[in-house]
Design an enzyme around this catalytic site. Structure first.
Site, PDB file in Angstrom:
ATOM      1  N   GLU A  35       2.769  14.713 -15.061  1.00 49.50           N
ATOM      2  CA  GLU A  35       3.884  13.933 -14.524  1.00 49.50           C
ATOM      3  C   GLU A  35       4.774  14.790 -13.619  1.00 49.50           C
ATOM      4  O   GLU A  35       5.260  14.322 -12.589  1.00 49.50           O
ATOM      5  CB  GLU A  35       4.709  13.325 -15.653  1.00 49.50           C
ATOM      6  CG  GLU A  35       3.975  12.253 -16.459  1.00 49.50           C
ATOM      7  CD  GLU A  35       3.591  11.035 -15.627  1.00 49.50           C
ATOM      8  OE1 GLU A  35       4.086  10.876 -14.483  1.00 49.50           O
ATOM      9  OE2 GLU A  35       2.795  10.225 -16.113  1.00 49.50           O
ATOM     10  N   TYR A 118      11.939   8.378 -15.782  1.00 53.25           N
ATOM     11  CA  TYR A 118      10.522   8.041 -15.671  1.00 53.25           C
ATOM     12  C   TYR A 118       9.652   8.990 -16.498  1.00 53.25           C
ATOM     13  O   TYR A 118       8.833   8.555 -17.313  1.00 53.25           O
ATOM     14  CB  TYR A 118      10.052   8.065 -14.208  1.00 53.25           C
ATOM     15  CG  TYR A 118       8.546   8.036 -14.134  1.00 53.25           C
ATOM     16  CD1 TYR A 118       7.853   6.858 -14.376  1.00 53.25           C
ATOM     17  CD2 TYR A 118       7.820   9.203 -13.922  1.00 53.25           C
ATOM     18  CE1 TYR A 118       6.467   6.833 -14.392  1.00 53.25           C
ATOM     19  CE2 TYR A 118       6.442   9.188 -13.931  1.00 53.25           C
ATOM     20  CZ  TYR A 118       5.766   8.002 -14.163  1.00 53.25           C
ATOM     21  OH  TYR A 118       4.398   7.986 -14.190  1.00 53.25           O
ATOM     22  N   ASP A 136       7.847   3.524 -12.054  1.00 51.75           N
ATOM     23  CA  ASP A 136       7.782   4.435 -10.910  1.00 51.75           C
ATOM     24  C   ASP A 136       7.865   3.610  -9.633  1.00 51.75           C
ATOM     25  O   ASP A 136       8.084   2.391  -9.666  1.00 51.75           O
ATOM     26  CB  ASP A 136       6.522   5.308 -10.967  1.00 51.75           C
ATOM     27  CG  ASP A 136       5.246   4.543 -10.634  1.00 51.75           C
ATOM     28  OD1 ASP A 136       5.274   3.283 -10.592  1.00 51.75           O
ATOM     29  OD2 ASP A 136       4.203   5.189 -10.417  1.00 51.75           O
TER      30      ASP A 136
END
Length: 288
Positions: A35, A118, A136
């Site tokens: 991520e 997120y 996102d």
């Protein structure tokens, strides 16, 4: 609100790309690293560097024991190299605060360096299977079109999480699949410039398509050109340091042929300010 969850899950089961972080047993650390790397970076650039990173540092403790300079160097050409330093600091925090285990709790994740809404929810959902809305850029575009009838989403807002929460089913596994499916649909079908509405699983319930795909404007912040930018100058300086055998170069030899000397100096100063470089005794080096 139309049911978006069922068609999203069915489509995802048949069309999801085979990506490393989606494979069983990938682990919370792998998800966290992926991520960090995927922020504003295409998937095809991330995969080989992610695999190399996890081979070198398979746990947070391994990265925490390394020098920050090693993290910056391993980051290579992923861009936005501050993420490498943030990931290193997060690894140190995971070691010191959580006994080397990536936390599951969203608030604990948010307290780590470099982690926002997120990423915290993505780790909790995709690594641990908890139920949270994960939003996102791709997800926001799907929601804007399917629910609001807009061609592009507005600026990021807490309302995005509420909108995603509303379409999540109660079942944990199904909710995780809906989160992943919305992102995948936005990345591969409901794209920003050339959406493929003819193959979209939401085409029979999409407000934007039903309205004739109107251009409702684009309020998203435009990214400045890379060519000739301060970002490019910063990248050139960092590449010089990464490529040097000792990761240290005399200041006078740092991209001396850069066309704008003031911009080069500004780039050096900003890298020092961000902790991505250190200067002493006439040398510029990666952080120790």
């Amino acid at each position: 609100m139309p049911d978006l969850a069922a068609p999203l899950v069915e489509w995802y089961r048949q069309n999801a790309r085979d990506l490393p972080w989606r494979r069983p047993g990938f682990g919370a650390w792998g998800v966290l690293v992926s991520e960090f790397m995927l922020q504003q970076t295409p998937v095809n650039r991330v995969i080989p560097l992610l695999e190399a990173w996890l081979t070198r540092w398979p746990t947070p403790r391994d990265l925490a024991a390394a020098a920050p300079a090693d993290a910056v160097r391993q980051w290579a050409n992923l861009g936005y190299p501050r993420r490498a330093l943030w990931l290193h600091r997060a690894a140190v925090e995971i070691r010191d605060r959580h006994d080397g285990v990536v936390p599951r709790d969203v608030d604990a994740l948010l307290a780590l360096t470099g982690i926002g809404d997120y990423t915290a929810r993505a780790v909790a959902v995709f690594a641990y299977g908890d139920r949270h809305p994960v939003v996102d850029t791709n997800t926001r575009r799907v929601l804007a079109r399917a629910i609001d009838g807009r061609s592009q989403p507005g600026p990021p807002s807490r309302r995005d999480l509420a909108a995603m929460e509303e379409i999540l089913p109660p079942d944990l596994t199904a909710a995780a699949a809906v989160n992943a499916a919305a992102m995948e649909l936005g990345a591969t079908v409901c794209t920003a410039r050339v959406p493929r509405c003819d193959v979209c699983p939401l085409s029979d319930r999409c407000a934007w398509l039903a309205a004739g795909r109107p251009d409702t404007g684009d309020e998203r912040r435009k990214q400045a050109r890379y060519e000739g930018s301060d970002r490019q100058a910063r990248g050139a300086v960092l590449k010089t340091l990464r490529d040097a055998a000792t990761h240290a170069v005399p200041l006078a030899d740092v991209v001396p042929d850069w066309p704008d000397a003031l911009q080069r100096d500004r780039a050096i100063d900003s890298l020092i300010g961000d902790g991505l470089a250190e200067a002493s005794d006439g040398m510029l080096r990666l952080p120790l």
